[in-house]
Design a protein around this motif. Sequence first.
Motif, PDB file in Angstrom:
ATOM      1  N   VAL A  16       0.842  -1.201   0.000  1.00 19.42           N
ATOM      2  CA  VAL A  16       0.000   0.000   0.000  1.00 19.42           C
ATOM      3  C   VAL A  16       0.876   1.250   0.000  1.00 19.42           C
ATOM      4  O   VAL A  16       0.592   2.224  -0.730  1.00 19.42           O
ATOM      5  N   LEU A  17       1.938   1.240   0.790  1.00 13.06           N
ATOM      6  CA  LEU A  17       2.858   2.376   0.783  1.00 13.06           C
ATOM      7  C   LEU A  17       3.527   2.549  -0.581  1.00 13.06           C
ATOM      8  O   LEU A  17       3.699   3.677  -1.063  1.00 13.06           O
ATOM      9  N   THR A  18       3.879   1.442  -1.209  1.00 18.12           N
ATOM     10  CA  THR A  18       4.470   1.502  -2.539  1.00 18.12           C
ATOM     11  C   THR A  18       3.464   2.005  -3.561  1.00 18.12           C
ATOM     12  O   THR A  18       3.818   2.749  -4.483  1.00 18.12           O
ATOM     13  N   PHE A  19       2.193   1.633  -3.403  1.00 18.21           N
ATOM     14  CA  PHE A  19       1.157   2.122  -4.297  1.00 18.21           C
ATOM     15  C   PHE A  19       1.049   3.649  -4.224  1.00 18.21           C
ATOM     16  O   PHE A  19       1.028   4.328  -5.255  1.00 18.21           O
ATOM     17  N   PHE A  20       1.002   4.185  -3.009  1.00 22.09           N
ATOM     18  CA  PHE A  20       0.893   5.629  -2.873  1.00 22.09           C
ATOM     19  C   PHE A  20       2.172   6.344  -3.319  1.00 22.09           C
ATOM     20  O   PHE A  20       2.112   7.445  -3.872  1.00 22.09           O
ATOM     21  N   THR A  21       3.315   5.715  -3.115  1.00 20.04           N
ATOM     22  CA  THR A  21       4.560   6.282  -3.620  1.00 20.04           C
ATOM     23  C   THR A  21       4.575   6.268  -5.147  1.00 20.04           C
ATOM     24  O   THR A  21       5.065   7.205  -5.779  1.00 20.04           O
ATOM     25  N   GLY A  22       4.022   5.221  -5.738  1.00 21.23           N
ATOM     26  CA  GLY A  22       3.915   5.159  -7.190  1.00 21.23           C
ATOM     27  C   GLY A  22       2.988   6.224  -7.736  1.00 21.23           C
ATOM     28  O   GLY A  22       3.234   6.804  -8.802  1.00 21.23           O
ATOM     29  N   LEU A  23       1.898   6.498  -7.019  1.00 18.12           N
ATOM     30  CA  LEU A  23       1.009   7.582  -7.443  1.00 18.12           C
ATOM     31  C   LEU A  23       1.712   8.930  -7.344  1.00 18.12           C
ATOM     32  O   LEU A  23       1.550   9.793  -8.212  1.00 18.12           O
ATOM     33  N   ALA A  24       2.497   9.120  -6.286  1.00 15.73           N
ATOM     34  CA  ALA A  24       3.251  10.368  -6.146  1.00 15.73           C
ATOM     35  C   ALA A  24       4.342  10.462  -7.213  1.00 15.73           C
ATOM     36  O   ALA A  24       4.685  11.558  -7.657  1.00 15.73           O
ATOM     37  N   GLY A  25       4.868   9.322  -7.628  1.00 11.40           N
ATOM     38  CA  GLY A  25       5.896   9.301  -8.667  1.00 11.40           C
ATOM     39  C   GLY A  25       5.366   9.612 -10.043  1.00 11.40           C
ATOM     40  O   GLY A  25       6.139   9.853 -10.969  1.00 11.40           O
ATOM     41  N   CYS A  26       4.055   9.620 -10.192  1.00  8.24           N
ATOM     42  CA  CYS A  26       3.461   9.984 -11.482  1.00  8.24           C
ATOM     43  C   CYS A  26       3.752  11.438 -11.835  1.00  8.24           C
ATOM     44  O   CYS A  26       3.655  11.824 -12.999  1.00  8.24           O
ATOM     45  N   ALA A  27       4.108  12.238 -10.853  1.00  2.24           N
ATOM     46  CA  ALA A  27       4.422  13.644 -11.115  1.00  2.24           C
ATOM     47  C   ALA A  27       5.722  13.781 -11.898  1.00  2.24           C
ATOM     48  O   ALA A  27       5.937  14.793 -12.556  1.00  2.24           O
TER      49      ALA A  27
END
Length: 99
Positions: A50-61
């Motif tokens: 879950v933490l990696t998922f949210f980090t991946g969403l933040a990495g979309c920037a």
Amino acid sequence: MGKNLNISSFIASFICILLFFLLTFVNGIRNLFFELAGFHPLYMVLVFSVLTFFTGLAGCAGIDGWKAMGRSIVTVVLTLGLSLFTLFVLLMGNLLNLT
């Protein structure tokens, strides 16, 4: 900054999958972790994915090309799928243990 998040979350998504298979199929590691930590090791995989998922969403920037977009999509899909599957496994295991 966004590019570093994109690459690190991409690598972390594969670590999550490796950790899931390692803790699922290697009985000795799972039992050792359960004795040391006191909880099922798949909860750790769930939190990490879950933490990696949210980090991946933040990495979309940090998307600056088609490679970064591909990494971002793969990261989000892998970690979301792994999170949902791990949650399903844990819920079914808890339901079967209610006796």
